[in-house]
Design an enzyme around this catalytic site. Sequence first.
Site, PDB file in Angstrom:
ATOM      1  N   VAL A 135       0.863  -1.171   0.000  1.00  0.00           N
ATOM      2  CA  VAL A 135       0.000   0.000   0.000  1.00  0.00           C
ATOM      3  C   VAL A 135       0.901   1.224   0.000  1.00  0.00           C
ATOM      4  CG1 VAL A 135      -1.805   1.283   1.198  1.00  0.00           C
ATOM      5  CG2 VAL A 135      -1.784  -1.221   1.290  1.00  0.00           C
ATOM      6  N   CYS A 136       0.668   2.113  -0.955  1.00  0.00           N
ATOM      7  CA  CYS A 136       1.408   3.371  -1.029  1.00  0.00           C
ATOM      8  C   CYS A 136       2.915   3.112  -1.096  1.00  0.00           C
ATOM      9  CB  CYS A 136       1.021   4.250   0.162  1.00  0.00           C
ATOM     10  SG  CYS A 136       1.519   5.976   0.022  1.00  0.00           S
TER      11      CYS A 136
END
Length: 368
Positions: free
Chosen positions: A134-135
């Site tokens: 994520v990210c």
Amino acid sequence: MAVRHIVFAVAPDLVLLDACGPLEAFWRAELTIAASAAAGRPAGSGDSGRSAGSAGTSAQPVAYRTTVASIDGGALQTFPGLPIVTERLDTLDDQPIDTLIIPGVPIDAHCTLQAELVAWIRRNAPRARRVCSVCTGAFYLAAAGLLDGRRATTHWGDASQLARRFPKVQVDADPIFIRDAGRGPSESVVWTSAGVTAGIDLALALIEEDVGHAVAMQAARRLVVFMKRPGGQSQFSAALAAQASADGPFEALHGWMAAHLCDDLSVERLAERTQMSPRTFARRYVDEVGRTPAKTVSALRLEAASRALAESRRPLKRIALDCGFGSEQNLRRAFLRRFGVLPLDYRERFMSAAAPHGGAVSAVAETN
């Protein structure tokens, strides 16, 4: 079939929402499955793979077991400050892992990744069915060598740094998430996603893959989010600012361009504005900004049109003229080409309910 074990391997400077979003999505999927079982109806087309048994209610079907773990375990201070309790990652070495998720951390030019976590990911990722980030968690996957030769994404603001630090990664800054199946059946599937709320998009896609569209859709409804957002990160970010420094040599020109979107913004006109020859201007612009002047013009016009659609009820014809598209047809074509949706569909999905007829809204729903 065993319950799917979802492991969140987190760094000490974890961005809390990068983990909380996906965790909440998996929990909402569990609530959906439990409610469907209690009502005596199937939860979705992919439900046959679930096993029974859950903590406290053995009759309820369970799709997932989630674990949040760090190298040292215990309480972990997060960004922006709320602590969480984690397990030690080495206690999971003899446990099956279905999905390994690496949430993001704050990244800057001097960021040092936790070497122990990189090593743990490198050792344990091969035994997971799929690996996700994520990210800026993509930086950890890249450091562990898991993104070499693969297409990957991260937050738009950090994509250029990811590409610089890990040149073997094929970085694409626009998608909300990317699924890369690798080069053969022996490799794990690797998913990477954009910033913060894109972790929810990623989790919903994983849920859909595991237990079917109906469960994922119901989880999205419980979260009050889109099942699948149209377009890419460019519709949510200041696309120009991601690729041109604020104090760059063309800063003044960009400000003038944004204020004159319906004017002639050809290379010749822009070169005249900067007192350069067209050839010199075009060459220097690409060197400094990283893309052609025409692409910047397109990005500025699309960004202005997107904002106008989300913040007002102005007619498409007026928006097309004000933003330099010339006609509604050109506006529609640009939106379909860049975002994959028509302008009115974009307005329906992203406009605040507070938008008055003919005027601007006072606030716009927050996105990535």
